[in-house]
Scaffold this motif. Structure first.
Motif, PDB file in Angstrom:
ATOM      1  N   VAL A 225      13.989   5.195  36.704  1.00  0.00           N
ATOM      2  CA  VAL A 225      14.794   6.130  37.486  1.00  0.00           C
ATOM      3  C   VAL A 225      15.749   6.890  36.570  1.00  0.00           C
ATOM      4  CG1 VAL A 225      14.606   4.823  39.633  1.00  0.00           C
ATOM      5  CG2 VAL A 225      16.518   4.364  38.102  1.00  0.00           C
ATOM      6  N   ARG A 226      16.227   6.233  35.492  1.00  0.00           N
ATOM      7  CA  ARG A 226      17.092   6.950  34.547  1.00  0.00           C
ATOM      8  C   ARG A 226      16.326   8.067  33.861  1.00  0.00           C
ATOM      9  NH1 ARG A 226      19.803   6.125  29.278  1.00  0.00           N
ATOM     10  NH2 ARG A 226      17.857   5.157  28.584  1.00  0.00           N
ATOM     11  N   SER A 227      15.038   7.832  33.541  1.00  0.00           N
ATOM     12  CA  SER A 227      14.247   8.871  32.885  1.00  0.00           C
ATOM     13  C   SER A 227      14.077  10.077  33.792  1.00  0.00           C
ATOM     14  CB  SER A 227      12.869   8.321  32.480  1.00  0.00           C
ATOM     15  OG  SER A 227      12.025   8.136  33.595  1.00  0.00           O
ATOM     16  N   ILE A 228      13.959   9.860  35.109  1.00  0.00           N
ATOM     17  CA  ILE A 228      13.872  10.973  36.057  1.00  0.00           C
ATOM     18  C   ILE A 228      15.223  11.657  36.189  1.00  0.00           C
ATOM     19  CG2 ILE A 228      13.393  11.626  38.446  1.00  0.00           C
ATOM     20  CD1 ILE A 228      10.908  10.878  36.936  1.00  0.00           C
ATOM     21  N   LEU A 229      16.306  10.880  36.186  1.00  0.00           N
ATOM     22  CA  LEU A 229      17.645  11.461  36.276  1.00  0.00           C
ATOM     23  C   LEU A 229      17.871  12.458  35.152  1.00  0.00           C
ATOM     24  CD1 LEU A 229      20.545  11.249  37.648  1.00  0.00           C
ATOM     25  CD2 LEU A 229      21.098   9.708  35.762  1.00  0.00           C
ATOM     26  N   ARG A 230      17.374  12.144  33.961  1.00  0.00           N
ATOM     27  CA  ARG A 230      17.598  13.009  32.806  1.00  0.00           C
ATOM     28  C   ARG A 230      16.730  14.267  32.851  1.00  0.00           C
ATOM     29  NH1 ARG A 230      18.575   9.565  27.279  1.00  0.00           N
ATOM     30  NH2 ARG A 230      20.681   8.870  27.802  1.00  0.00           N
ATOM     31  N   LYS A 231      15.629  14.203  33.579  1.00  0.00           N
ATOM     32  CA  LYS A 231      14.720  15.342  33.612  1.00  0.00           C
ATOM     33  C   LYS A 231      14.898  16.174  34.878  1.00  0.00           C
ATOM     34  CE  LYS A 231      11.251  12.770  30.938  1.00  0.00           C
ATOM     35  NZ  LYS A 231       9.941  12.096  30.987  1.00  0.00           N
ATOM     36  N   GLU A 232      14.787  15.524  36.023  1.00  0.00           N
ATOM     37  CA  GLU A 232      14.833  16.235  37.307  1.00  0.00           C
ATOM     38  C   GLU A 232      15.626  15.385  38.297  1.00  0.00           C
ATOM     39  OE1 GLU A 232      13.476  19.107  37.486  1.00  0.00           O
ATOM     40  OE2 GLU A 232      11.935  19.203  35.948  1.00  0.00           O
ATOM     41  N   PRO A 233      16.971  15.324  38.177  1.00  0.00           N
ATOM     42  CA  PRO A 233      17.756  14.396  39.001  1.00  0.00           C
ATOM     43  C   PRO A 233      17.592  14.577  40.495  1.00  0.00           C
ATOM     44  CG  PRO A 233      19.180  15.941  37.794  1.00  0.00           C
ATOM     45  CD  PRO A 233      17.813  16.077  37.223  1.00  0.00           C
ATOM     46  N   GLU A 234      17.306  15.791  40.948  1.00  0.00           N
ATOM     47  CA  GLU A 234      17.180  16.007  42.384  1.00  0.00           C
ATOM     48  C   GLU A 234      15.990  15.263  42.977  1.00  0.00           C
ATOM     49  OE1 GLU A 234      19.250  17.432  44.462  1.00  0.00           O
ATOM     50  OE2 GLU A 234      20.647  17.786  42.847  1.00  0.00           O
ATOM     51  N   ARG A 235      15.024  14.910  42.153  1.00  0.00           N
ATOM     52  CA  ARG A 235      13.855  14.200  42.672  1.00  0.00           C
ATOM     53  C   ARG A 235      14.206  12.791  43.142  1.00  0.00           C
ATOM     54  NH1 ARG A 235       9.009  16.682  41.780  1.00  0.00           N
ATOM     55  NH2 ARG A 235       9.084  18.481  40.400  1.00  0.00           N
ATOM     56  N   LEU A 236      15.362  12.288  42.737  1.00  0.00           N
ATOM     57  CA  LEU A 236      15.758  10.937  43.136  1.00  0.00           C
ATOM     58  C   LEU A 236      16.427  10.921  44.504  1.00  0.00           C
ATOM     59  CD1 LEU A 236      17.234   9.587  39.766  1.00  0.00           C
ATOM     60  CD2 LEU A 236      14.954   9.199  40.706  1.00  0.00           C
ATOM     61  N   GLY A 237      16.656  12.096  45.082  1.00  0.00           N
ATOM     62  CA  GLY A 237      17.419  12.157  46.324  1.00  0.00           C
ATOM     63  C   GLY A 237      16.852  11.315  47.440  1.00  0.00           C
ATOM     64  N   ASP A 238      15.525  11.251  47.554  1.00  0.00           N
ATOM     65  CA  ASP A 238      14.893  10.527  48.657  1.00  0.00           C
ATOM     66  C   ASP A 238      14.427   9.129  48.264  1.00  0.00           C
ATOM     67  OD1 ASP A 238      15.223  12.728  50.290  1.00  0.00           O
ATOM     68  OD2 ASP A 238      13.282  13.583  49.776  1.00  0.00           O
ATOM     69  N   ALA A 239      14.625   8.738  47.011  1.00  0.00           N
ATOM     70  CA  ALA A 239      14.118   7.439  46.539  1.00  0.00           C
ATOM     71  C   ALA A 239      15.137   6.345  46.813  1.00  0.00           C
ATOM     72  CB  ALA A 239      13.799   7.505  45.051  1.00  0.00           C
ATOM     73  N   LYS A 240      14.663   5.251  47.363  1.00  0.00           N
ATOM     74  CA  LYS A 240      15.519   4.099  47.676  1.00  0.00           C
ATOM     75  C   LYS A 240      14.993   2.858  46.954  1.00  0.00           C
ATOM     76  CE  LYS A 240      16.649   5.918  52.276  1.00  0.00           C
ATOM     77  NZ  LYS A 240      15.853   7.143  52.139  1.00  0.00           N
ATOM     78  N   ILE A 241      15.896   1.962  46.616  1.00  0.00           N
ATOM     79  CA  ILE A 241      15.536   0.756  45.867  1.00  0.00           C
ATOM     80  C   ILE A 241      16.181  -0.462  46.527  1.00  0.00           C
ATOM     81  CG2 ILE A 241      15.780  -0.447  43.644  1.00  0.00           C
ATOM     82  CD1 ILE A 241      15.720   2.271  42.278  1.00  0.00           C
ATOM     83  N   TRP A 242      15.417  -1.516  46.674  1.00  0.00           N
ATOM     84  CA  TRP A 242      15.913  -2.780  47.221  1.00  0.00           C
ATOM     85  C   TRP A 242      16.741  -3.488  46.147  1.00  0.00           C
ATOM     86  CZ3 TRP A 242      16.450  -5.081  51.739  1.00  0.00           C
ATOM     87  CH2 TRP A 242      16.665  -6.451  51.797  1.00  0.00           C
ATOM     88  N   VAL A 243      17.953  -3.905  46.510  1.00  0.00           N
ATOM     89  CA  VAL A 243      18.873  -4.526  45.551  1.00  0.00           C
ATOM     90  C   VAL A 243      19.342  -5.874  46.090  1.00  0.00           C
ATOM     91  CG1 VAL A 243      21.093  -4.325  44.365  1.00  0.00           C
ATOM     92  CG2 VAL A 243      19.668  -2.294  44.697  1.00  0.00           C
ATOM     93  N   ARG A 244      19.289  -6.883  45.199  1.00  0.00           N
ATOM     94  CA  ARG A 244      19.850  -8.206  45.479  1.00  0.00           C
ATOM     95  C   ARG A 244      20.994  -8.466  44.517  1.00  0.00           C
ATOM     96  NH1 ARG A 244      16.428 -13.514  45.190  1.00  0.00           N
ATOM     97  NH2 ARG A 244      15.868 -12.537  43.229  1.00  0.00           N
ATOM     98  N   ILE A 245      22.154  -8.850  45.006  1.00  0.00           N
ATOM     99  CA  ILE A 245      23.296  -9.163  44.155  1.00  0.00           C
ATOM    100  C   ILE A 245      23.672 -10.619  44.389  1.00  0.00           C
ATOM    101  CG2 ILE A 245      25.619  -8.501  43.465  1.00  0.00           C
ATOM    102  CD1 ILE A 245      25.188  -5.867  44.990  1.00  0.00           C
ATOM    103  N   ILE A 246      23.573 -11.427  43.363  1.00  0.00           N
ATOM    104  CA  ILE A 246      23.867 -12.852  43.463  1.00  0.00           C
ATOM    105  C   ILE A 246      25.178 -13.132  42.739  1.00  0.00           C
ATOM    106  CG2 ILE A 246      23.075 -15.181  42.894  1.00  0.00           C
ATOM    107  CD1 ILE A 246      20.216 -14.071  42.939  1.00  0.00           C
ATOM    108  N   SER A 247      26.156 -13.638  43.463  1.00  0.00           N
ATOM    109  CA  SER A 247      27.440 -13.985  42.865  1.00  0.00           C
ATOM    110  C   SER A 247      27.345 -15.382  42.255  1.00  0.00           C
ATOM    111  CB  SER A 247      28.547 -13.953  43.920  1.00  0.00           C
ATOM    112  OG  SER A 247      29.761 -14.435  43.370  1.00  0.00           O
ATOM    113  N   LEU A 248      27.806 -15.512  41.014  1.00  0.00           N
ATOM    114  CA  LEU A 248      27.769 -16.803  40.322  1.00  0.00           C
ATOM    115  C   LEU A 248      29.025 -17.632  40.565  1.00  0.00           C
ATOM    116  CD1 LEU A 248      26.149 -15.740  36.921  1.00  0.00           C
ATOM    117  CD2 LEU A 248      25.060 -16.781  38.920  1.00  0.00           C
ATOM    118  N   GLU A 249      29.925 -17.105  41.400  1.00  0.00           N
ATOM    119  CA  GLU A 249      31.111 -17.903  41.758  1.00  0.00           C
ATOM    120  C   GLU A 249      30.677 -19.151  42.509  1.00  0.00           C
ATOM    121  OE1 GLU A 249      34.885 -15.437  42.830  1.00  0.00           O
ATOM    122  OE2 GLU A 249      33.164 -14.430  43.729  1.00  0.00           O
ATOM    123  N   GLY A 250      31.096 -20.298  42.033  1.00  0.00           N
ATOM    124  CA  GLY A 250      30.766 -21.548  42.709  1.00  0.00           C
ATOM    125  C   GLY A 250      29.380 -22.074  42.418  1.00  0.00           C
ATOM    126  N   CYS A 251      28.600 -21.366  41.582  1.00  0.00           N
ATOM    127  CA  CYS A 251      27.252 -21.840  41.228  1.00  0.00           C
ATOM    128  C   CYS A 251      27.351 -22.876  40.099  1.00  0.00           C
ATOM    129  CB  CYS A 251      26.373 -20.684  40.781  1.00  0.00           C
ATOM    130  SG  CYS A 251      26.024 -19.493  42.087  1.00  0.00           S
TER     131      CYS A 251
END
Length: 827
Positions: free
Chosen positions: A313-339
């Motif tokens: 996605v960074r490579s597209i941002l550098r070339k044609e950033p507007e193409r990322l407007g409709d692209a979505k990505i699934w994100v998981r954030i795991i907190s290490l507090e208490g692990c």
């Protein structure tokens, strides 16, 4: 950062590196000499990027007379990487690298990649053997590091030449990266060492959820632009707090970028997403009113799975950033507090070592592959391996499907397939529906031809392996990086019927392969030396157009006749077809140069919600709706409120957040920012494209295929019948056509509306990549031709008409039918 931090860095340099530095060429060797501290800073930068000991890092410093613009060079065998460092020490951090130093570094890097070691001082020459070995390694990556006691951000005039240099090399595959290490990064490395913490990021998620048992984690959907901007801001440390271990772990995946480019709205469905580990995660209650939208402050974040996604996605941002407007990505954030201790390492290991499903596993399900396997067994009583195994099939037992694909690619009459095999071999079998795959494995594939192709390729590889022991330098590099193109040349010179002969091996018909391999290598190396003496070989042999010309020139020498190579490989994505997405408006405007730095822009709402809520917020402070333009491809807008730079979409989303609104997951910012008297950024880009389309239509009408040249400033026009090449400026306001130096200018003068130069008035540009080279000034050869200025489209039409007439050797030529914009095809 303050002078205090710089003083702390200086103390560390004096203590750790000065005892190991070679200062014999300096008259003033005192600790306060900026030249001494600059060398020590170079060693620190190398240590941060490689993990070398202070003594080993100091040995990599080549600063001094004839350093060719490079202060330090490190060959990091452990990470298969070459690190080039340019350094600037200043006692208060107010001075940074300038444009002249950046250009000198670029020139030095070109000499290094071309193995022109004689242009360097003895300190570099001492590393020649290690550098040669690294340059011969097809897995080697390059890092150019700018190290200073100044800011981590450099001016556009400094960074752009180096970014363009990297983009030119990376246009055929990610091989080189650029990193800036300023006071903050260096101080952080000194304080935290190799176990430096991750980065701090803000995360905006839609449709988010959470779990608290047994450990806290959040999940949701993020806009692709957001992930790309994380990478743009934090670089490789986004993937690992340790600078050196992060380098080289983020290849761009062609399949991912193809999806982002052509159907970004489907990206979420096709991608597994990313996993982020964090020291701490805090949800903003004010900015997270419901599950539809949430804002999270993430401290010490590291992407532990999904690096290819972020890099793509960074490579597209550098070339044609507007193409990322409709692209979505699934994100998981795991907190290490208490692990428990070690839990983060277990997550990293588990998410990266579980057996993944590759494209090859899917083509194993293709019925035609089962047919090939059955026919292969019947014809030769050998095994054809379809599924991955810990013990691949080799030798006389048979072959694997991937080896067969590479052999068939090299044996094809079209060299583009052989380049694919070098550029990204998995593209040969990306899916059973892919046209490249179907071309290599047609329904009526002859298994005799396939097996003979495998045997010939093995013989070629065996001869090249032996040849590499006999040669060195650039010639050895051609044998390594150009192995697939050499194979294609060998196949091209075999008897037409030999691959279809089931008794070819028994009859000794392949005995010529060894000598032919040596001949093809030598002639290819000679052409590379003549045409691409300064090219980085790892990139050169992944470039389709350059490799095609090399093949045609070598075969012309062999046969005594020039014959254009056939083009049977399916074309790449047609960027102007009716179902293709529009080009990025920012990039179009930048390429045209139609807006000057400082041009004011005004926010214009595009939806009823924006008109109702955002305009009210702007009315309370009008500067909120103002920005200025900068010719910066990453962040061209400077907001009047905070002076920070943004993408058009990023600024609109920032405004929404500050206004207390929930921004959508994607937004097309170029439709919201307007230049008075010219329209929105999207409208300006559309006007530019319309003017380009008119000129392109004229070229296509006269039988030219239109492609984008290597430096993106030109359209390359190649006549479909004659193969004649001319270049057309993409800047419509210039209306320049560049013809080859052998073009008869006297005939051009008969066309109305042309400004034809004198025969001695050559035009030079590196983008004229199909034209010959000459010395313009200095020691470097550059492509050249004649630039003919055209007053209007009618003049361009007349010029291309005349060129077509001359190329086809016709006295007269009828005017062909016009081409409409819906028929445009630019590859």
């Amino acid at each position: 950062m303050s002078i205090l931090h710089i003083n702390q860095i200086a103390a560390h340099l004096k203590r750790e590196f000065l005892p190991h530095l070679d200062l014999s060429d300096l008259q003033d060797r005192s600790e306060s000499n900026p030249a001494v501290l600059s060398r020590a800073l170079t060693a620190l930068g190398i240590q941060a990027l490689t993990g070398f000991t202070p003594q080993a890092a100091a040995a990599c410093v080549i600063d001094g007379f004839s350093d060719n613009g490079i202060d330090g060079v490190a060959v990091d065998d452990a990470h298969e990487r070459i690190v080039l460092v340019q350094t600037k020490w200043h006692h208060n951090g107010r001075k940074n690298l300038n444009q002249a130093e950046a250009l000198k570094l670029r020139n030095g890097a070109e000499d290094l990649f071309a193995a022109r070691f004689e242009r360097f001082n003895p300190r570099l020459r001492a590393l020649e053997s290690d550098l040669n070995q690294a340059l011969l390694n097809t897995q080697t990556k390059i890092t150019i590091a700018l190290v200073s006691t100044g800011s981590d951000q450099l001016g556009a005039e400094v960074i752009r030449p180096l970014e363009d240099f990297c983009d030119e090399i990376n246009s055929d595959g990610e091989m080189i990266d650029l990193i800036v290490l300023g006071t903050r990064a260096l101080h952080d490395f000194i304080v935290n060492g190799a176990s430096s913490r991750g980065v701090d990021i803000d995360v905006h998620l839609t449709g988010w959820g959470s779990t608290d048992t047994p450990y806290r984690a959040y999940y949701g959907v993020a806009n692709a632009t957001q992930i790309a901007e994380w990478y743009e801001q934090h670089g490789e440390r986004l993937f690992d707090g340790n600078l050196r271990d992060a380098l080289g772990h983020t290849p761009v995946n062609d399949d991912l970028t193809a999806t982002l480019w052509n159907e970004p709205e489907h990206f979420w469905y096709f991608n597994n997403g990313i996993t982020v580990l964090a020291e701490e995660v805090r949800r903003s209650v004010r900015d997270s009113p419901n599950r539809e939208y949430g804002r999270f402050s993430v401290t010490g974040a590291t992407i532990v799975n999904g690096a290819q996604t972020a890099a793509s996605v960074r490579s597209i941002l550098r070339k044609e950033p507007e193409r990322l407007g409709d692209a979505k990505i699934w994100v998981r954030i795991i907190s290490l507090e208490g692990c428990p201790d070690g839990f983060g390492s277990r997550v990293t290991r588990a998410t990266n070592t579980q057996n993944g499903v590759e494209a090859r596993d899917f083509i194993a399900l293709d019925p035609r592959q089962e047919m090939i396997r059955a026919q292969f067994r019947l014809q030769f009583n050998k095994t054809y391996g379809l599924r991955r195994s810990s013990e691949p099939i080799t030798g006389d037992d048979g072959c694997e499907v991937d080896e067969a694909a590479i052999a068939l690619a090299c044996a094809s009459a079209d060299p583009d397939f052989a380049v694919d095999a070098k550029r990204q071999v998995s593209s040969l079998w990306s899916s059973s529906e892919d046209r490249v795959y179907q071309a290599l494995f047609p329904e009526n594939l002859n298994v005799v031809r396939m097996w003979n192709s495998v045997l010939v390729l093995r013989a070629i590889d065996e001869r090249l392996t032996a040849l590499r022991q006999e040669i060195s330098g650039r010639d050895a590099g051609v044998a390594v990086h150009g192995n697939r193109l050499i194979a294609h040349l060998v196949f091209s010179r075999l008897s037409p019927d030999v691959l279809d002969d089931p008794d070819a091996t028994a009859e000794g018909r392949f005995a010529v392969v060894g000598d032919l391999t040596k001949t093809m290598h030598d002639q290819l190396a000679a052409q590379v030396a003549e045409q691409h003496s300064g090219a980085f070989l790892g990139s050169l042999f992944k470039n389709h157009s350059k490799c095609r010309k090399l093949v045609e020139d070598v075969l012309a020498i062999q046969t005594g006749t020039f014959v254009p190579t056939p083009r049977v490989r399916p074309k790449a994505v047609d960027l102007r077809s009716s179902n293709a997405r529009k080009a990025d408006a920012v990039r179009v405007i930048l390429d045209e140069g139609s807006l000057e730095d400082g041009t004011p822009l005004i926010f214009r709402p595009d939806t009823e919600r924006e008109r109702r809520d955002l305009l009210l917020w702007i009315s309370k402070e009008p500067s909120r709706g103002r920005a200025t333009w900068s010719n910066d491809r990453n962040s061209p807008l400077t907001w009047a409120v905070d002076g920070e730079r943004y993408t058009p979409s990023g600024l609109v989303m920032r405004m929404m957040v500050q206004a207390g609104l929930n921004p959508p997951s994607g937004i097309r910012g170029t439709t919201r920012w307007e230049v008075q008297g010219k329209g929105t950024l999207s409208e300006i880009a559309q006007q530019i494209e319309a003017a380009q389309d008119e000129v392109v239509a004229i070229a296509i009408k006269w039988g030219f295929t239109v492609t984008k040249a290597s430096n993106q400033s030109w359209f390359r026009l190649e006549h479909q019948d004659s193969g004649q090449t001319v270049y057309l400026s993409r800047q419509t306001k210039s209306r320049s056509v560049v013809v080859a130096p052998e073009t008869p200018l006297d005939k051009m003068r008969s066309v109305v509306g042309l400004d034809v130069p004198a025969e001695s008035d050559y035009f030079h540009d590196s983008g004229l990549d199909r034209f010959p080279k000459r010395l313009k000034s200095g020691k470097r050869l550059i492509h050249y031709g004649y630039a003919i200025k055209c007053t209007d489209h009618s003049a361009i039409d007349g010029l291309l008409r005349l060129l077509t007439q001359l190329a086809t050797d016709r006295d007269t030529i009828e005017d062909p039918p016009a081409v409409h914009s819906s028929d445009l095809r630019i590859f």
